[in-house]
Design a protein around this motif. Structure first.
Motif, PDB file in Angstrom:
ATOM      1  N   MET B  30       0.843  -1.189   0.000  1.00 32.25           N
ATOM      2  CA  MET B  30       0.000   0.000   0.000  1.00 32.25           C
ATOM      3  C   MET B  30       0.883   1.247   0.000  1.00 32.25           C
ATOM      4  O   MET B  30       1.852   1.327   0.744  1.00 32.25           O
ATOM      5  CB  MET B  30      -0.876  -0.023   1.255  1.00 32.25           C
ATOM      6  N   LEU B  31       0.549   2.177  -0.852  1.00 32.31           N
ATOM      7  CA  LEU B  31       1.256   3.468  -0.869  1.00 32.31           C
ATOM      8  C   LEU B  31       0.277   4.569  -0.500  1.00 32.31           C
ATOM      9  O   LEU B  31      -0.775   4.701  -1.119  1.00 32.31           O
ATOM     10  CB  LEU B  31       1.850   3.741  -2.257  1.00 32.31           C
ATOM     11  N   LYS B 109      -0.654  -3.624  -9.464  1.00 29.51           N
ATOM     12  CA  LYS B 109       0.602  -3.698  -8.716  1.00 29.51           C
ATOM     13  C   LYS B 109       0.487  -3.232  -7.266  1.00 29.51           C
ATOM     14  O   LYS B 109       1.134  -3.758  -6.386  1.00 29.51           O
ATOM     15  CB  LYS B 109       1.669  -2.857  -9.420  1.00 29.51           C
ATOM     16  N   ARG B 110      -0.345  -2.235  -7.029  1.00 33.33           N
ATOM     17  CA  ARG B 110      -0.367  -1.638  -5.706  1.00 33.33           C
ATOM     18  C   ARG B 110      -1.743  -1.120  -5.354  1.00 33.33           C
ATOM     19  O   ARG B 110      -2.574  -0.884  -6.220  1.00 33.33           O
ATOM     20  CB  ARG B 110       0.599  -0.456  -5.670  1.00 33.33           C
ATOM     21  N   LYS B 111      -1.927  -0.911  -4.050  1.00 35.57           N
ATOM     22  CA  LYS B 111      -3.135  -0.266  -3.572  1.00 35.57           C
ATOM     23  C   LYS B 111      -2.742   1.126  -3.074  1.00 35.57           C
ATOM     24  O   LYS B 111      -1.679   1.289  -2.496  1.00 35.57           O
ATOM     25  CB  LYS B 111      -3.694  -1.087  -2.416  1.00 35.57           C
ATOM     26  N   SER B 132       0.832  14.111   7.201  1.00 35.71           N
ATOM     27  CA  SER B 132       1.494  13.440   8.320  1.00 35.71           C
ATOM     28  C   SER B 132       1.581  11.926   8.142  1.00 35.71           C
ATOM     29  O   SER B 132       2.439  11.290   8.729  1.00 35.71           O
ATOM     30  CB  SER B 132       0.788  13.778   9.639  1.00 35.71           C
ATOM     31  N   THR B 133       0.698  11.341   7.348  1.00 34.64           N
ATOM     32  CA  THR B 133       0.725   9.883   7.195  1.00 34.64           C
ATOM     33  C   THR B 133       1.206   9.439   5.813  1.00 34.64           C
ATOM     34  O   THR B 133       1.128   8.263   5.476  1.00 34.64           O
ATOM     35  CB  THR B 133      -0.687   9.283   7.432  1.00 34.64           C
ATOM     36  N   ALA B 134       1.715  10.377   5.009  1.00 32.12           N
ATOM     37  CA  ALA B 134       2.032  10.039   3.613  1.00 32.12           C
ATOM     38  C   ALA B 134       3.432   9.448   3.443  1.00 32.12           C
ATOM     39  O   ALA B 134       4.360   9.801   4.158  1.00 32.12           O
ATOM     40  CB  ALA B 134       1.891  11.286   2.755  1.00 32.12           C
ATOM     41  N   ASP B 135       3.542   8.536   2.453  1.00 29.88           N
ATOM     42  CA  ASP B 135       4.840   7.979   2.066  1.00 29.88           C
ATOM     43  C   ASP B 135       5.436   8.761   0.903  1.00 29.88           C
ATOM     44  O   ASP B 135       6.617   8.627   0.590  1.00 29.88           O
ATOM     45  CB  ASP B 135       4.696   6.518   1.587  1.00 29.88           C
ATOM     46  N   LEU B 136       4.568   9.498   0.211  1.00 30.67           N
ATOM     47  CA  LEU B 136       5.012  10.209  -0.981  1.00 30.67           C
ATOM     48  C   LEU B 136       4.166  11.459  -1.168  1.00 30.67           C
ATOM     49  O   LEU B 136       2.996  11.475  -0.806  1.00 30.67           O
ATOM     50  CB  LEU B 136       4.872   9.275  -2.199  1.00 30.67           C
ATOM     51  N   ALA B 137       4.781  12.519  -1.715  1.00 30.38           N
ATOM     52  CA  ALA B 137       4.036  13.748  -1.986  1.00 30.38           C
ATOM     53  C   ALA B 137       4.155  14.097  -3.458  1.00 30.38           C
ATOM     54  O   ALA B 137       5.252  14.097  -4.015  1.00 30.38           O
ATOM     55  CB  ALA B 137       4.576  14.893  -1.138  1.00 30.38           C
ATOM     56  N   GLU B 235       3.487   3.237  -8.946  1.00 22.79           N
ATOM     57  CA  GLU B 235       3.419   1.776  -8.802  1.00 22.79           C
ATOM     58  C   GLU B 235       4.763   1.154  -8.439  1.00 22.79           C
ATOM     59  O   GLU B 235       4.816   0.051  -7.917  1.00 22.79           O
ATOM     60  CB  GLU B 235       2.941   1.151 -10.123  1.00 22.79           C
ATOM     61  N   THR B 236       5.867   1.836  -8.759  1.00 23.07           N
ATOM     62  CA  THR B 236       7.165   1.180  -8.605  1.00 23.07           C
ATOM     63  C   THR B 236       8.095   1.841  -7.599  1.00 23.07           C
ATOM     64  O   THR B 236       9.135   1.281  -7.276  1.00 23.07           O
ATOM     65  CB  THR B 236       7.897   1.138  -9.967  1.00 23.07           C
ATOM     66  N   VAL B 237       7.757   3.025  -7.107  1.00 20.57           N
ATOM     67  CA  VAL B 237       8.665   3.694  -6.187  1.00 20.57           C
ATOM     68  C   VAL B 237       8.863   2.807  -4.946  1.00 20.57           C
ATOM     69  O   VAL B 237       7.899   2.262  -4.408  1.00 20.57           O
ATOM     70  CB  VAL B 237       8.143   5.109  -5.814  1.00 20.57           C
ATOM     71  N   PRO B 238      10.117   2.602  -4.520  1.00 17.48           N
ATOM     72  CA  PRO B 238      10.341   1.705  -3.377  1.00 17.48           C
ATOM     73  C   PRO B 238       9.696   2.266  -2.107  1.00 17.48           C
ATOM     74  O   PRO B 238       9.782   3.466  -1.840  1.00 17.48           O
ATOM     75  CB  PRO B 238      11.870   1.682  -3.229  1.00 17.48           C
ATOM     76  N   LEU B 239       9.028   1.387  -1.350  1.00 19.24           N
ATOM     77  CA  LEU B 239       8.383   1.810  -0.112  1.00 19.24           C
ATOM     78  C   LEU B 239       9.405   1.817   1.007  1.00 19.24           C
ATOM     79  O   LEU B 239      10.162   0.869   1.155  1.00 19.24           O
ATOM     80  CB  LEU B 239       7.270   0.832   0.259  1.00 19.24           C
ATOM     81  N   SER B 240       9.385   2.885   1.775  1.00 20.64           N
ATOM     82  CA  SER B 240      10.310   2.882   2.902  1.00 20.64           C
ATOM     83  C   SER B 240       9.505   2.985   4.172  1.00 20.64           C
ATOM     84  O   SER B 240       8.555   3.750   4.253  1.00 20.64           O
ATOM     85  CB  SER B 240      11.264   4.069   2.778  1.00 20.64           C
TER      86      SER B 240
END
Lengths: 319, 636
Positions: B30-31, B109-111, B132-137, B235-240
């Motif tokens: 999930m992203l 690929k992703r949700k 505050s809860t985002a992985d990406l902007a 869809e492909t950015v690595p999740l950290s």
């Protein structure tokens, strides 16, 4: 049953092994988030309650509550704000689910609506206003609940998409969408003055597909009406309405027909449209949902009035 | 224009083999991302487009969207995608985004959970909520406008909150002739700003939200662009997980689980690290240690618990542990301190008041905290550091905070949950600020309380009285000083040891540096409160006569004193009476506009709700009031 538990345990072990990859799946993340929210409410409120409507979202929410507080039973009662017009199958599962969870079940009927015999056939939108909106406010005030869990999801409807997880209500149960508290990280401000209350939506970030998939993975019992079976229906105003009991006044020329139908959403039976379907298993239901081209709330009469109808109802106290 | 049709293909597996599809979907990651940027840069349109192109919009929604677009849309006869996300009536009417909206979609690929955040500066707090809860902007820029103030503000907040991935989406490329030069120019302009605020990397993509170019389908008009489409990147950015898994084990305790006498578990969500049965753990802040007996869940006990999981942990020893404590790996515990340097984002209409106590919530801990004057405020447009005495709505500044008891924390850079906090107003319960802990100030460990042999009880006993603070509050001209003076005379004649702290007198000396702004009024009362407390330590009956218009500060002084020592006397007079007396001629000046921030005229007076004693000087003389107060005092 023993075997089931065994199986479940093995699956958990497998899941735990997968966790060593240190990447939780989206459902695991959602589950953990909901559990954290529920524990936060119990730790910070004096008299919480869980609104229970017997639908699939309520079923998920109840299941999550069992998980959040295990081995204790969920430390709050279930409240069903009833209209007396739900499907018979819903009443049956409601009583069983509460007993299985070891929780107290409170059922509230708006006495004024009882007295006036309010029903969906003669009273239009008054039916929802009195049984549900007024009934809910009466019950919350009468029992003095200061926090109430609801199973609403943000993907359901536009004004819900804007609502916080901890949604603050004034002493007369009003929601002010223009001045919601900021809500950062997993840090929830549950503080309120006397008389004020908070509606909490632990399923805010779940989608309809997440709910179905979770029901399948966790083997959660849901009302059989979600699965297709031959049932008696009449077609009225473009909706297929199931004739669930003999209170249904048939119009001239209407005869109930047996059709294979199911429901995507459950409410008062005279107001809930069925879809023709052959989907009799969870997999088939999910498949049908994914291939469908209409949203799930389309089956509900309440949302059609105006673009902002849900926002208005919510400001007035509807869940 | 796009090469392919607009519809993102429904996964063929759904129709062919639903169980295989579900099993695949079940293991998707999930992203969570946000869209931000200036007003009218097309954030809502972009999200509408993502939902539409990934087929998340149903026929009935499309029908009502088409209808609404014609009625209130801004795109003529075309579909106005912004209407899909602007859900509040006020937003649809004004055509702006007020609050953050969450939308959901999935590809094969992703949700995704996307938060559409408002661009207007006045709604910054809602933008912060989403961020505050985002992985990406995704930071949007209108290709015609380039980098604007709000682009800078949002970029600054994105970086400050530590969102690990930044996408610069240069939108409305169709309106600049799909020009590569214009795109490069904007990217260069943004890079200069990004360097300045510390954003090291970002991915720039030229798009048109309205036409769908480079969203899901590659743009034909911009064939010079060779990078990924926005969707392909998402869809492909690595999740950290910001390295949470690799840090030491921490779990803030939310709730103690006690179904019966034989079971005592600690429920919480693991914020970092891994825990196993048998591991040595430490409870903070107490520092007591034990070992993990079991990791309990509804589906059975676990062999290990990892960051992100909600579990219940039982220990092998009966040690003290409750909500607000943190369970940690024994040999590498987090820090405990009561003074910090922090960054604050002020989010309330009423400005920050240095010295006023606020509730600070961090993890599952809730304490009382006071803020010092800002070290500086940041001008987020220029990153310049400005001198400031307070922080107003949407201002960002660096301040020191001290708490009334030590808290367990991590620096925000390491851990959002244990380093991010909110401040709550004690009267309105509003969330007034968000804060990020930088580090603890060593000062707190270096100043020790000097123990004295003659303690406060000894002082009071010698004088044969109970120490008290008699706190007179009321409008200017209500008679506070007159009555307090009479009360002291009476007490003095009865052989009591007392002292009168008068508002005007104190302002000649101790508080000479303070004016009459809200912030200065708070500091005025804080100092007087501390002096009064020292005097009660000396065993005195202290009378104070200050307008002290704010409930929060009177409560602050009350909290300084021992239970029962603080006696609030409300000198109740109508504004008309006080103004007609106007002993010092101040009301006249205030009415003429010569005196600003005058209580009752252009600054509020918050009446006490539970004063120990109330006297109404509309109805009784000063002498009668003083007599009544002395009688009540002696009975206490």
């Amino acid at each position: 049953m023993q075997k089931l538990l065994q199986l479940n345990h093995q699956e958990t072990k497998k899941a735990a092994m997968a966790l060593d990859d240190r990447q939780l799946t989206h459902l695991q993340r959602l589950e953990a988030e909901s559990i954290q929210i529920m524990r936060e409410v119990v730790a910070t409120s004096t008299n919480p309650v869980m609104l229970y409507s017997v639908g699939k979202d309520s079923a998920c929410m109840l299941h999550l509550a069992k998980k959040a507080f295990y081995p204790s039973p969920p430390p709050f009662p279930l409240l069903h704000v009833d209209t007396t017009w739900k499907f018979q199958a819903m009443y049956a599962l409601r009583d069983k689910a509460a007993a299985d969870a070891g929780m107290q079940l409170l059922v509230h009927h708006n006495p004024e609506a009882v007295e006036k015999g309010i029903n969906p056939f003669d009273h239009g939108s008054l039916h929802t206003d009195m049984w549900k909106t007024d009934g809910l406010k009466q019950a919350l005030s009468a029992y003095g609940f200061d926090a109430a869990f609801g199973g609403a999801r943000r993907d359901e409807e536009k004004s819900r998409a804007k609502e916080r997880v901890f949604s603050f209500r004034s002493a007369n149960h009003r929601w002010d969408p223009k001045s919601q508290r900021p809500e950062l990280w997993s840090q929830y401000n549950a503080r309120k003055a006397k008389g004020e209350s908070i509606r909490v939506f632990p399923l805010s970030n779940w989608t309809e597909l997440d709910i179905w998939q979770y029901i399948q993975l966790e083997k959660i019992e849901i009302v059989p009406l979600y699965f297709a079976a031959p049932r008696p229906v009449v077609e009225r105003d473009g909706m297929l309405i199931m004739v669930d009991d003999d209170r249904f006044p048939l119009r001239d020329g209407e005869t109930p027909e047996m059709k294979s139908i199911r429901f995507r959403t459950l409410g008062c039976y005279p107001l809930t449209g069925a879809v023709e379907s052959e989907a009799a298993t969870l997999s088939e239901v999910i498949q049908e949902m994914l291939l469908t081209t209409t949203s799930e709330r389309q089956g509900r009469a309440i949302d059609h009035d105006s673009a902002a109808s849900m926002e208005k109802k919510k400001q007035e106290g509807y869940f | 224009m796009s090469e392919q049709s607009h519809e993102y293909k429904v996964d063929a597996l759904i129709a062919e083999d639903i169980d295989a599809y579900l099993s695949k979907h079940q293991h998707k990651t999930m992203l969570r991302f946000i869209t931000c940027g200036s007003v009218d840069d097309g954030k809502s349109t972009l999200i509408g487009r993502l939902l539409y192109d990934s087929k998340m919009i149903f026929e009935d929604q499309l029908a009502s969207l088409t209808k609404d677009s014609k009625a209130v849309g801004t795109q003529g006869q075309e579909i106005d995608f912004a209407l899909l996300v602007d859900g509040l009536a006020a937003e649809r009417e004004q055509g702006i985004t007020i609050d953050v909206a969450y939308r959901f979609f999935a590809t094969d690929k992703r949700k995704f959970i996307v938060a559409d955040t408002p661009g207007h500066e006045q709604y910054t707090r809602n933008m912060v909520t989403g961020a505050s809860t985002a992985d990406l902007a995704v930071i949007l820029i209108d290709a015609r406008q380039g980098v604007l103030t709000q682009t800078r503000r949002h970029s600054y907040i994105v970086n400050m909150l530590g969102i690990p991935n930044v996408v610069l989406a240069v939108n409305k490329m169709d309106l600049v002739g799909s020009s590569e030069e214009r795109f490069d120019e904007i990217v260069a302009e943004y890079r200069a700003f990004a360097d300045q605020i510390g954003i090291k990397e970002f991915t720039a993509i030229p798009i048109s939200g309205l036409r769908g170019d480079n969203i899901v389908d590659r743009s034909v008009a911009m064939d010079w662009y060779k990078g990924p489409t926005l969707m392909a990147h998402l869809e492909t950015v690595p999740l950290s997980d910001r390295g949470a898994a690799n840090r030491p084990f921490r779990m803030p305790v939310q709730w103690v689980n006690r179904p019966n006498l034989d079971f005592r578990g600690f429920s919480g969500t693991i914020t970092s690290g891994t825990v196993h049965p048998g591991d040595g753990v430490r409870v903070l802040p107490s520092g007591k240690t034990s070992t993990v007996k079991s990791i309990v869940t509804y589906n059975g006990d676990l062999d290990s618990g990892v960051a992100g999981q909600a579990v219940t942990i039982t220990l092998n020893d009966e040690i003290d542990c409750s909500r607000g404590n943190v369970l940690s790996v024994a040999d590498n515990p987090p820090e405990v301190a009561d003074q910090f340097e922090t960054t604050l984002i002020w989010m309330d209409e009423s400005e920050m008041l240095p010295g006023r106590p606020y509730i600070l919530q961090i993890g599952t801990q809730s304490v009382t905290a006071t803020i010092t004057e800002p070290k500086y405020e940041v001008n987020v447009n220029t990153t310049e550091q400005l001198a400031a005495r307070t922080l107003k709505l949407n201002a960002i500044g660096v301040c020191n905070i001290s708490t009334d008891r030590p808290i367990v924390f991590e620096s925000y850079d390491d851990d959002r949950t244990m380093g991010g906090f909110i401040l709550i107003d004690r009267m309105t319960n509003a969330t007034v600020a968000a804060g990020l802990v930088h580090f603890a100030l060593r000062r707190s460990q270096n100043i020790h309380w000097q123990a004295v042999d003659i303690d406060r009880n000894a002082h009071a006993l010698q004088k044969g009285q109970k120490a008290k603070v008699v706190w007179f509050t009321g409008l200017s001209g209500s008679g506070k000083s007159t009555i307090a003076n009479l009360v002291e005379k009476k007490l003095h004649s009865m052989g009591r040891h007392s002292f009168l702290l008068d508002g005007d007198n104190v302002r000649h000396g101790l508080n000479r540096d303070l004016g009459f702004t809200d912030a200065d009024r708070v500091e005025n009362i804080r100092r007087v409160g501390e002096v009064a407390r020292l005097m009660t330590d000396a065993g005195l009956i202290v009378m104070t006569a200050f307008i002290s218009p704010f409930k929060a500060e009177r409560q602050m002084v009350r909290d300084l004193m021992e239970e029962g020592e603080f006696v609030e006397v409300f000198v109740n007079t109508s504004l008309e009476t006080a103004e007609s007396r106007d002993v010092k001629g101040l009301y006249k000046k205030a009415r003429a506009g010569d005196l600003k921030n005058f209580t009752g005229i252009d600054s509020p007076y918050e009446k006490p709700e539970k004063a120990e004693i109330t006297v109404n000087t509309d109805e009784m003389t000063a002498e009668e009031a003083a007599e009544m107060i002395v009688d009540r005092l002696l009975a206490m």
